[in-house]
Motif scaffolding. Structure first.
Motif, PDB file in Angstrom:
ATOM      1  N   ASP A 135       3.612  35.195 -26.056  1.00 30.80           N
ATOM      2  CA  ASP A 135       4.332  34.334 -25.123  1.00 30.80           C
ATOM      3  C   ASP A 135       4.730  32.937 -25.581  1.00 30.80           C
ATOM      4  OD1 ASP A 135       4.587  32.793 -22.958  1.00 30.80           O
ATOM      5  OD2 ASP A 135       3.313  33.697 -21.725  1.00 30.80           O
ATOM      6  N   VAL A 137       6.662  30.266 -24.327  1.00 29.96           N
ATOM      7  CA  VAL A 137       6.548  29.511 -23.425  1.00 29.96           C
ATOM      8  C   VAL A 137       4.994  28.752 -23.428  1.00 29.96           C
ATOM      9  CG1 VAL A 137       6.917  28.773 -21.080  1.00 29.96           C
ATOM     10  CG2 VAL A 137       8.405  30.239 -22.475  1.00 29.96           C
ATOM     11  N   ARG A 169      12.689  38.203 -20.991  1.00 30.29           N
ATOM     12  CA  ARG A 169      11.153  37.437 -20.984  1.00 30.29           C
ATOM     13  C   ARG A 169      10.938  36.386 -20.095  1.00 30.29           C
ATOM     14  NH1 ARG A 169       5.657  38.389 -20.970  1.00 30.29           N
ATOM     15  NH2 ARG A 169       4.732  36.956 -21.977  1.00 30.29           N
ATOM     16  N   HIS A 170      11.848  35.377 -20.563  1.00 31.76           N
ATOM     17  CA  HIS A 170      11.792  33.936 -19.937  1.00 31.76           C
ATOM     18  C   HIS A 170      13.379  33.507 -19.518  1.00 31.76           C
ATOM     19  CE1 HIS A 170       7.867  33.815 -22.221  1.00 31.76           C
ATOM     20  NE2 HIS A 170       8.758  34.106 -23.243  1.00 31.76           N
ATOM     21  N   SER A 171      13.025  32.526 -18.301  1.00 35.13           N
ATOM     22  CA  SER A 171      14.160  32.019 -17.804  1.00 35.13           C
ATOM     23  C   SER A 171      14.931  30.976 -18.475  1.00 35.13           C
ATOM     24  CB  SER A 171      13.849  31.591 -16.475  1.00 35.13           C
ATOM     25  OG  SER A 171      13.475  30.343 -16.728  1.00 35.13           O
ATOM     26  N   GLU A 174      13.082  27.916 -18.221  1.00 36.16           N
ATOM     27  CA  GLU A 174      11.825  27.891 -18.972  1.00 36.16           C
ATOM     28  C   GLU A 174      12.160  27.516 -20.363  1.00 36.16           C
ATOM     29  OE1 GLU A 174       8.416  30.708 -17.129  1.00 36.16           O
ATOM     30  OE2 GLU A 174      10.311  31.816 -17.959  1.00 36.16           O
TER      31      GLU A 174
END
Length: 244
Positions: A135, A137, A169-171, A174
């Motif tokens: 992850d 972020v 997976r992430h915006s 983000e």
């Protein structure tokens, strides 16, 4: 000699010893000190090691790893960015545990970051080590809070990201907040970020990378960052963190 002044040492382990732990190191007692932040960073393993090679050394270095250490060449690529270019080949150990990205500049084109590395490092060497995370972020947030400084990314990069891909997976918000880069290949996506170098000559840094199926190394980001910098400069906006 593998490359530059780097040599590899063969170590014979006693039968029954694993690939890690103090059983491999006679006379070394059990480590009792624990890093309190280690369990919160989310770093899981070394993903790859990037090596910058002097011009003309890519092919013989690949051949060395294949012949001497039984590595396999798993991926080759030529990256052209504006008037600069570089060639790379990825070699991987037979067990899959060690991956080296070997990079050589094209000296027929304008000098770029690889040429600058070779000049400052005074020859071939390791440019960066990439650590894997599940992850990115969360990992960037945790390591940044611990004092790690990362390269910032031009705003124009995120303005053009939606046209290149749709991060799963992430915006985008983000990624923008964390200065995280995104790329994809036919196998999936990857997210990466680079630390600022703390080396006296600025020739070594770290990378954090999260893979979601992708097997390549983010070469699309090189082009996207170049285009973002060009766009931002054309608009008269300051470009922060791309060369520090």
């Amino acid at each position: 000699m593998a490359f530059g002044d780097v040599v590899h040492t063969f170590v014979e382990r006693p039968r029954g010893a694993g690939i890690s732990g103090t059983a491999e190191m006679p006379g070394v007692g059990e480590t009792t000190h624990k890093n309190p932040g280690a369990s919160t960073t989310g770093l899981t393993a070394i993903d790859h090691i990037a090596v910058c090679l002097e011009p003309g050394h890519l092919e013989p270095t690949v051949e060395f790893y294949q012949r001497v250490l039984d590595f396999q060449a798993v991926y080759s690529e030529r990256v052209v960015v504006g008037s600069q270019a570089m060639d790379s080949t990825v070699v991987r150990s037979a067990c899959g545990g060690t991956t080296l990205t070997l990079i050589e500049p094209d000296t027929s084109r304008r000098p770029g970051q690889i040429d600058a590395y070779l000049k400052e490092h005074r020859g071939s060497g390791v440019q960066h080590i990439a650590f894997a995370t599940d992850d990115i972020v969360r990992t960037v947030s945790a390591t940044r809070a611990a004092g790690v400084r990362f390269l910032s990314t031009p705003r124009a990069y995120y303005d053009g990201l939606a046209a290149r891909m749709r991060p799963l997976r992430h915006s985008v918000d983000e990624l923008r907040a964390g200065d995280v880069l995104a790329d994809e290949d036919s196998d999936g996506q990857l997210f990466q970020i680079f630390t600022r170098s703390v080396h006296p000559r600025g020739t070594f840094f770290l990378e954090l990378i999260e893979r979601r199926g992708a097997r390549t190394f983010g070469s699309g980001n090189i082009k996207a960052l170049y285009e973002a910098v060009e766009h931002q400069q054309a608009e008269g906006q300051p470009v922060i963190g791309t060369g520090e």
